[in-house]
Design an enzyme around this catalytic site. Structure first.
Site, PDB file in Angstrom:
ATOM      1  N   GLU A   1       0.832  -1.195   0.000  1.00 31.28           N
ATOM      2  CA  GLU A   1       0.000   0.000   0.000  1.00 31.28           C
ATOM      3  C   GLU A   1       0.867   1.245   0.000  1.00 31.28           C
ATOM      4  O   GLU A   1       0.391   2.345   0.235  1.00 31.28           O
ATOM      5  CB  GLU A   1      -1.012   0.000   1.153  1.00 31.28           C
ATOM      6  CG  GLU A   1      -0.422  -0.115   2.533  1.00 31.28           C
ATOM      7  CD  GLU A   1      -1.514  -0.172   3.598  1.00 31.28           C
ATOM      8  OE1 GLU A   1      -2.059  -1.270   3.792  1.00 31.28           O
ATOM      9  OE2 GLU A   1      -1.811   0.862   4.205  1.00 31.28           O
TER      10      GLU A   1
ATOM     11  N   CYS B   1      -3.012  -4.966   4.003  1.00 31.53           N
ATOM     12  CA  CYS B   1      -1.888  -5.770   4.479  1.00 31.53           C
ATOM     13  C   CYS B   1      -1.868  -7.191   3.930  1.00 31.53           C
ATOM     14  O   CYS B   1      -0.962  -7.958   4.243  1.00 31.53           O
ATOM     15  CB  CYS B   1      -1.883  -5.807   6.005  1.00 31.53           C
ATOM     16  SG  CYS B   1      -1.702  -4.168   6.723  1.00 31.53           S
TER      17      CYS B   1
ATOM     18  N   HIS C   1      -0.715 -12.206  10.598  1.00 29.53           N
ATOM     19  CA  HIS C   1      -0.434 -10.792  10.365  1.00 29.53           C
ATOM     20  C   HIS C   1      -0.262 -10.130  11.727  1.00 29.53           C
ATOM     21  O   HIS C   1      -0.957 -10.448  12.679  1.00 29.53           O
ATOM     22  CB  HIS C   1      -1.585 -10.134   9.588  1.00 29.53           C
ATOM     23  CG  HIS C   1      -1.434  -8.648   9.485  1.00 29.53           C
ATOM     24  ND1 HIS C   1      -0.311  -8.066   8.948  1.00 29.53           N
ATOM     25  CD2 HIS C   1      -2.229  -7.628   9.892  1.00 29.53           C
ATOM     26  CE1 HIS C   1      -0.431  -6.748   9.018  1.00 29.53           C
ATOM     27  NE2 HIS C   1      -1.587  -6.461   9.588  1.00 29.53           N
TER      28      HIS C   1
END
Ligand SMILES: [Zn+2]
Lengths: 362, 155
Positions: free
Chosen positions: A95, A127, A250
């Site tokens: 991003e 993400c 994550h």
């Protein structure tokens, strides 16, 4: 989970026609570190934060997602010992692509020597853009359309000065080179994705810093998607948490992955090798993939590894790997993730402001 | 900044592609029309490994136009394993640790940007060697392909 996902009677994991594996992998973490205590000193006058992140990695003046992706991809190619002209797709999930229009991936493909007979594209899903690219790469290799695909998750994450994100928004990522299972360092055993329209975090066109839904980011976004993707994949593969030597989630901070692990029945030691957020912060699209590289640096042949990404917006990809005997011979052909993390130069908030372009010069 | 000129230099800047003289074996980087050793004009292209050591260096405080944002930075002559001496910035180094003879490796970094709206230019810099050298990399190429220092500096 306040709002469970609707479940199907039988979850079939995604599996390609031809077996696919990880031919090589490569990490990159820039050398600068900004302690969370330093951010707190500037904005609150205190030195603590509740996110269990000690410091975050910060890119230097001459680094961006292009340069970091190139190094990670070169490391993956070095471990695979392949000719880069055999790579048929170079995909970069991020991003923080340096250009709004002009692919990061063409620059990376040129630098690693994969041009001109290759696909190249940038992926976007907050993400989880990197694991999204891995999923597509598994399809491309597993259908026989390509021998090798390099999928990258990389970010130089930005947090608005003073915002909660500024404590954790870090820089780094990894490249995963997918290829035929027969020559791989880890075989893909299956994957599974869940996606819903959940507005937990976003950044509008031309805006510099993202917005987030504060408390909304936890339960309905991160935990719901991560635990559903992970549990459904394990169920579909006929495995349970105990079958995995390592699990990597994550890591927006250190607490979320630890809690997700707990909810899914994993023990803290299964998370340990891949939990990097305390040392480098949240590297966004790089976060889960960097954790995976740290696990690959240590995992023994035969061990199972579960990777679970999360992308705001929102969704989660769960991918199961089994490490092969080839891993040990190949992993020392590029610097380990621990080597990059140990390469550490501490900076203060003033240097951070300069390196990240937070000072207006005109 | 000329977009087309940057584009033409990509294989050299991104991948350190040089030349090997087909007549005498000298490795040439950056590419040029004639071999500095034998004036030969026939070459094979060669991707350099990007490994070498610092031959000399200086710290630049008063940077030329386009590089002001990076100042102060280190500019070095790097002796590559294959022989050529190249001029490049050092990156990821501190004043206290940079020294002549320091083993370095090539990395691709942002060289400059043409303001907020222009293009970004990427190319090689060198940083302290991060990875372990493999046994077969520790050996330099045979002596005949090494360019004597004086010649390379003059070029
Ligand atoms: Zn010659």
């Amino acid at each position: 989970m306040n709002q469970p996902m609707p479940t199907q009677a039988e979850i079939k994991p995604m599996l390609p026609v031809l077996p696919v594996g990880v031919a090589g992998y490569g990490a990159y973490v820039p050398r600068f570190r900004l302690p969370a205590a330093e951010v707190a000193r500037v904005w609150t006058g205190n030195t603590g934060n509740s996110l269990a992140v000690t410091e975050k990695a910060v890119a230097g003046l001459d680094e961006d997602v292009v340069t970091m992706s190139i190094e990670a991809a070169r490391n993956a190619i070095a471990r695979a010992e392949i000719d880069p002209v055999d790579i048929r797709a170079v995909w970069v999930g991020s991003e923080s692509h340096p250009y709004a229009v002009k692919p990061t991936a063409t620059i990376v493909a040129e630098a690693i020597g994969a041009v001109p007979h290759t696909q190249a594209a940038d992926w976007q899903f907050a993400c989880k853009a990197g694991t999204e690219a891995i999923q597509a790469g598994i399809g491309l290799v597993g259908s026989g359309m390509a021998r090798y695909v390099v999928a990258i998750g990389m970010d130089t994450a930005q947090g608005r000065p003073g915002d909660a994100l500024e404590y954790t928004a870090g820089a780094g990522g990894a490249a995963i080179l997918l290829g035929p299972a027969a020559e791989s360092l880890a075989v893909i055993e299956g994957s599974h994705s869940v996606v819903t329209d959940t507005p937990d975090f976003w950044r509008r066109q031309h805006e510099r810093y993202p917005e987030h839904g504060q408390r909304f980011t936890g339960e309905p976004a991160y935990f719901r998607h991560v635990t559903t993707a992970a549990s459904e994949l394990m169920q579909g593969l006929g495995t349970t948490a105990g079958d995995y030597a390592h699990v990597v989630f994550h890591q927006p901070n250190a607490k979320f992955p630890q809690r997700a692990g707990q909810l899914l029945g994993f023990k803290p030691e299964q998370l340990e090798a891949g939990l990097l957020a305390p040392f480098i912060g949240n590297t966004y699209a790089g976060s889960a993939l960097l954790g995976l590289t740290a696990v690959f640096d240590k995992a023994a042949a035969g061990e199972r590894v579960l990777l679970v990404s999360f992308g705001s917006g929102a969704g989660s990809d769960a991918i199961a790997f089994r490490v092969t005997a080839r891993m040990q011979a190949q992993r020392d052909l590029a610097p380990s993730t621990a080597t990059y993390i140990a390469r550490r130069t501490q900076i203060d908030y003033a240097l951070y402001a300069r390196y990240r372009g937070k000072l207006a010069l005109q | 900044m000329e977009v087309s000129r940057n584009w033409r230099l990509q294989s050299q800047r991104y991948r350190m592609e040089g030349l090997r003289c087909e007549q005498c074996g000298t490795v040439i980087f950056p590419a040029r029309a004639h071999c500095p050793q034998c004036a030969g004009e026939s070459f094979a292209s060669l991707a350099l490994r990007g490994l070498g050591e610092v031959y000399s260096f200086t710290q630049v405080h008063d940077a030329p136009a386009g590089f002001e944002h990076d100042a102060p930075f280190f500019l070095a002559l790097v002796r590559l394993d294959e022989g050529p001496l190249v001029t490049a910035q050092l990156t990821d180094v501190e004043r206290e640790t940079v020294h002549i003879g320091m083993p370095v490796e090539m990395v691709t970094r942002k060289l400059r940007e043409d303001g907020e709206r222009g293009m970004l230019v990427y190319g090689y810099k060198f940083r302290p060697l991060l990875r372990q050298r493999r046994p077969d990399e520790a050996v330099a190429l045979p002596a005949r392909v090494r360019v004597p220092a004086t010649e390379a500096v003059a070029a």
